[in-house]
Design a protein around this motif. Structure first.
Motif, mmCIF file in Angstrom:
data_model
loop_
_atom_site.group_PDB
_atom_site.id
_atom_site.type_symbol
_atom_site.label_atom_id
_atom_site.label_comp_id
_atom_site.label_asym_id
_atom_site.label_seq_id
_atom_site.Cartn_x
_atom_site.Cartn_y
_atom_site.Cartn_z
ATOM 1 N N GLY A 169 -4.021 2.897 -4.953
ATOM 2 C CA GLY A 169 -3.501 2.901 -3.583
ATOM 3 C C GLY A 169 -2.363 1.926 -3.327
ATOM 4 O O GLY A 169 -1.824 1.870 -2.223
ATOM 5 N N GLU A 170 -1.990 1.188 -4.368
ATOM 6 C CA GLU A 170 -0.909 0.210 -4.210
ATOM 7 C C GLU A 170 0.315 0.644 -5.007
ATOM 8 O O GLU A 170 0.181 1.299 -6.037
ATOM 9 C CB GLU A 170 -1.356 -1.170 -4.732
ATOM 10 N N GLU A 171 1.499 0.262 -4.535
ATOM 11 C CA GLU A 171 2.726 0.513 -5.279
ATOM 12 C C GLU A 171 2.994 -0.664 -6.214
ATOM 13 O O GLU A 171 2.967 -1.818 -5.785
ATOM 14 C CB GLU A 171 3.905 0.692 -4.318
ATOM 15 N N ASP B 121 3.409 9.224 3.821
ATOM 16 C CA ASP B 121 4.425 9.628 4.796
ATOM 17 C C ASP B 121 5.798 9.028 4.488
ATOM 18 O O ASP B 121 6.785 9.378 5.130
ATOM 19 C CB ASP B 121 3.984 9.257 6.213
ATOM 20 N N THR B 122 5.854 8.136 3.500
ATOM 21 C CA THR B 122 7.166 7.617 3.081
ATOM 22 C C THR B 122 7.828 8.536 2.057
ATOM 23 O O THR B 122 8.996 8.334 1.720
ATOM 24 C CB THR B 122 7.041 6.209 2.458
ATOM 25 N N ARG C 15 2.092 17.406 0.975
ATOM 26 C CA ARG C 15 1.461 16.110 1.252
ATOM 27 C C ARG C 15 -0.012 16.116 0.856
ATOM 28 O O ARG C 15 -0.513 15.190 0.222
ATOM 29 C CB ARG C 15 1.616 15.799 2.745
ATOM 30 N N ASP D 293 1.992 4.756 1.146
ATOM 31 C CA ASP D 293 1.886 5.577 2.357
ATOM 32 C C ASP D 293 2.539 6.928 2.061
ATOM 33 O O ASP D 293 3.761 6.993 1.884
ATOM 34 C CB ASP D 293 2.611 4.870 3.507
ATOM 35 N N ALA E 254 0.844 -1.193 0.000
ATOM 36 C CA ALA E 254 0.000 0.000 0.000
ATOM 37 C C ALA E 254 0.883 1.248 0.000
ATOM 38 O O ALA E 254 1.935 1.275 0.639
ATOM 39 C CB ALA E 254 -0.909 0.001 1.219
#
Lengths: 118, 118
Positions: B108-110, A6-7, A35, A4, A2
């Motif tokens: 939403g996925e990498e 914040d990464t 962000r 994120d 998923a």
């Protein structure tokens, strides 16, 4: 995995550079996102930058009509730069050219590669 | 018009973002240049960045052999971003992938778009 937000690695001002590229490969512009702009872009599909001069969200094309629809957002290896593949309506540049990168440097001279759309 | 590097708009650290794009259109990476790196790149034809982490000039590929030969440097409308069309030897990314932008965000996925070269 998923995603994120914040990464992502934002700079001291909380911003990350975001490159917009058309589906045919032309690089259109580079601007900045915070962000929340990243999240809004992903959620709405309308590319939304953070205007450093106006200190406000900037939904690309909201006033000009030259919208950028997000096709795909990509993250680089260091997670400190974004590449957005976009579907650009009209010119991306405020000078009315398709791309902001319309000036080439050739043998020490500046050469204009594109003229403004009419 | 002759190109004057002093017309570029460097940030508070004296740096300007520089995007490297292959001739086939693929965006390879984004890194930073200072005034001298811009001049060295134009003079030598070898793309030379300023490494913020090492605080040193970084001739791309000097240690890895994955050189970037400058085909053309372009300046954007605000003169605060550079686009370089390059002839890239080998992968541009330190992970051994052609481009640093190998991670796409989809629903939403990498998603990994490229695997490392062998």
């Amino acid at each position: 995995m998923a995603f994120d937000p914040d990464t992502l690695r934002f700079n001291a001002d909380g911003l990350i550079p975001a490159i917009a590229q058309a589906e045919d490969g032309q690089v259109l512009m580079m601007a900045w996102m915070n962000r929340e702009a990243v999240l809004r872009t992903l959620k709405t599909g309308r590319v939304t930058y953070w205007s450093r001069s106006r200190q406000a969200f900037w939904v690309k094309g909201e006033t000009s009509g030259h919208l950028q629809r997000l096709v795909e957002m990509r993250v680089d290896c260091d997670r400190d730069c974004l590449l957005m593949i976009v579907d650009q309506t009209g010119p991306a540049c405020h000078t009315n050219r398709r791309s902001c990168f319309y000036t080439a440097l050739r043998r020490g001279e500046e050469v204009e590669l594109m003229t403004p759309d009419r």
